[in-house]
Enzyme design. Sequence first.
Site, PDB file in Angstrom:
ATOM      1  N   THR A 226       4.329  -2.863 -11.094  1.00 65.42           N
ATOM      2  CA  THR A 226       3.165  -2.032 -10.780  1.00 65.42           C
ATOM      3  C   THR A 226       3.531  -0.562 -10.916  1.00 65.42           C
ATOM      4  O   THR A 226       4.683  -0.186 -10.722  1.00 65.42           O
ATOM      5  CB  THR A 226       2.753  -2.350  -9.324  1.00 65.42           C
ATOM      6  OG1 THR A 226       2.254  -3.678  -9.314  1.00 65.42           O
ATOM      7  CG2 THR A 226       1.706  -1.399  -8.785  1.00 65.42           C
ATOM      8  N   ARG A 254      -6.985 -14.231  -7.240  1.00 62.73           N
ATOM      9  CA  ARG A 254      -6.093 -13.571  -6.277  1.00 62.73           C
ATOM     10  C   ARG A 254      -6.095 -12.045  -6.461  1.00 62.73           C
ATOM     11  O   ARG A 254      -5.990 -11.531  -7.565  1.00 62.73           O
ATOM     12  CB  ARG A 254      -4.677 -14.119  -6.462  1.00 62.73           C
ATOM     13  CG  ARG A 254      -3.632 -13.499  -5.528  1.00 62.73           C
ATOM     14  CD  ARG A 254      -2.864 -12.390  -6.196  1.00 62.73           C
ATOM     15  NE  ARG A 254      -1.774 -11.897  -5.346  1.00 62.73           N
ATOM     16  CZ  ARG A 254      -1.074 -10.791  -5.605  1.00 62.73           C
ATOM     17  NH1 ARG A 254      -1.331 -10.087  -6.680  1.00 62.73           N
ATOM     18  NH2 ARG A 254      -0.131 -10.391  -4.801  1.00 62.73           N
ATOM     19  N   GLY A 256      -4.115  -8.574  -5.025  1.00 62.58           N
ATOM     20  CA  GLY A 256      -2.948  -8.132  -4.249  1.00 62.58           C
ATOM     21  C   GLY A 256      -3.253  -6.889  -3.434  1.00 62.58           C
ATOM     22  O   GLY A 256      -4.408  -6.567  -3.151  1.00 62.58           O
ATOM     23  N   ASP A 257      -2.203  -6.186  -3.072  1.00 62.65           N
ATOM     24  CA  ASP A 257      -2.345  -4.992  -2.220  1.00 62.65           C
ATOM     25  C   ASP A 257      -2.793  -3.753  -2.990  1.00 62.65           C
ATOM     26  O   ASP A 257      -3.372  -2.829  -2.401  1.00 62.65           O
ATOM     27  CB  ASP A 257      -1.008  -4.682  -1.545  1.00 62.65           C
ATOM     28  CG  ASP A 257       0.089  -4.410  -2.580  1.00 62.65           C
ATOM     29  OD1 ASP A 257       0.230  -5.226  -3.533  1.00 62.65           O
ATOM     30  OD2 ASP A 257       0.789  -3.390  -2.471  1.00 62.65           O
ATOM     31  N   THR A 277       4.630  -0.898  -4.144  1.00 62.77           N
ATOM     32  CA  THR A 277       4.852  -1.970  -5.114  1.00 62.77           C
ATOM     33  C   THR A 277       5.676  -3.059  -4.458  1.00 62.77           C
ATOM     34  O   THR A 277       6.605  -2.772  -3.707  1.00 62.77           O
ATOM     35  CB  THR A 277       5.559  -1.464  -6.384  1.00 62.77           C
ATOM     36  OG1 THR A 277       5.790  -2.585  -7.243  1.00 62.77           O
ATOM     37  CG2 THR A 277       6.881  -0.777  -6.095  1.00 62.77           C
ATOM     38  N   GLY A 278       5.319  -4.297  -4.718  1.00 64.56           N
ATOM     39  CA  GLY A 278       6.074  -5.390  -4.115  1.00 64.56           C
ATOM     40  C   GLY A 278       5.203  -6.615  -3.967  1.00 64.56           C
ATOM     41  O   GLY A 278       4.140  -6.716  -4.602  1.00 64.56           O
ATOM     42  N   GLY A 280       2.542  -8.407  -2.836  1.00 64.86           N
ATOM     43  CA  GLY A 280       1.308  -7.864  -2.278  1.00 64.86           C
ATOM     44  C   GLY A 280       0.811  -8.511  -1.003  1.00 64.86           C
ATOM     45  O   GLY A 280       0.257  -7.836  -0.132  1.00 64.86           O
TER      46      GLY A 280
HETATM   47  N1  ASP Z   1       1.989  -5.363  -5.437  1.00 62.86           N
HETATM   48  C1  ASP Z   1       1.536  -6.010  -6.634  1.00 62.86           C
HETATM   49  C2  ASP Z   1       0.699  -7.196  -6.253  1.00 62.86           C
HETATM   50  O1  ASP Z   1       1.052  -7.911  -5.340  1.00 62.86           O
HETATM   51  C3  ASP Z   1       2.653  -6.461  -7.504  1.00 62.86           C
HETATM   52  C4  ASP Z   1       3.625  -5.379  -7.893  1.00 62.86           C
HETATM   53  O2  ASP Z   1       3.883  -4.465  -7.126  1.00 62.86           O
HETATM   54  O3  ASP Z   1       4.140  -5.444  -9.013  1.00 62.86           O
HETATM   55  O4  ASP Z   1      -0.280  -7.456  -6.903  1.00 62.86           O
END
Ligand code: ASP
Length: 359
Positions: A226, A254, A256-257, A277-278, A280
């Site tokens: 991300t 789905r 994410g965050d 980022t992480g 989510g």
């Molecule tokens: N945070 C993002 C998600 O969960 C994924 C990412 O950070 O690459 O959609």
Amino acid sequence: MINALQAKSMNTLRQRHNPLVTAVITTMLVTPWMLHANLVQDTPLSTVSTNPIAIALHGGAGTITKANLSEQQAQQYRAKLEEALLAGYAQLKAGKDGQYAVISAIQILEQSPLFNAGIGAVYTYAGDHELDASIMHGAERLAGAVSGVKTIASPIAAAQAVMNHSVHVMLSGSGAEEFAQEQGLAQVDNHIFDTERRLKSLQKAKRAIADSQTELLEFQDYKFGTVGAVVLDQQGNVVAGTSTGGMTAKRYGRIGDSPIIGAGTFADNDSCAVSATGHGEYFIRYQVAADICARMAYQGLTLHAAADKVVNEVLVEADGSGGVIAIDTAGNIAMPFNTEGMYRASIDIHGKMSVAIYR
Ligand code: ASP
């Protein structure tokens, strides 16, 4: 130095976002100090008349180590981060509102196949791309987000349009696409986001899911990609933005965050701006971006202490992997992550640039 009271009243006035008032107040408050500084330190007036600006970017966190990234690949990432950083910084230097710096930087990363946003976005289980993005402006906590969009060329531009040209905060799927079209934003075929590398990741994920009967999203190779930006503009505003393809093999619409205000993105001139980022699901459950800012506002923690607490204690205890970039109205920058690496870059208030990948 400007005393704390002066700094606070400058900030309060700058938050109101009126360039004329800002100019007058800045002159009233800063001139005596500047003259004094001029006498004592012989500092040219021109170098102290501009308000501080700063920017930080991330391009995802995860198991990014020297062992699994060649020096040539690392160089490509660094070069692209630097290009995006300088594009955003140029907007800040020109005195533009922070949202334009965030957009300029993120659009460069969205157009690069290296990152999981725009071109290079991960694949869903069904084999297409569903993109999420959000932006938040710290002056009045205005925000915009789009989720699960398939045909918008630049999801971050769509998020900005939602913030500036709609009465809503988050639009999803075909409605968001219709809105983007009405706004005159570029539409593309979903295949434009395809890359060979992400297709391989999908195939690998599907094999692992089938072999181990692992639940979807439990299997990940934990290389998040991300992208996000946080800035402090000349008017004293902090702004944050995030854009992503989400997680490989995601299913059932789905989200994410990243497009969720408070989870993956947050900005408030009273505390800070954060882009995350992480994994989510954890960032949503722990409201990571808003929690960092709340800890500054309510507990009086510094930016570094607040960001570190949430990323390296709260998330680690919960088993949530990832990282954040965060900036406050003094231009402090924190970029903690609890993974092996995070693509990141920043230019601080002194103009010092740093681009890094590993711990
Ligand atoms: N945070 C993002 C998600 O969960 C994924 C990412 O950070 O690459 O959609």
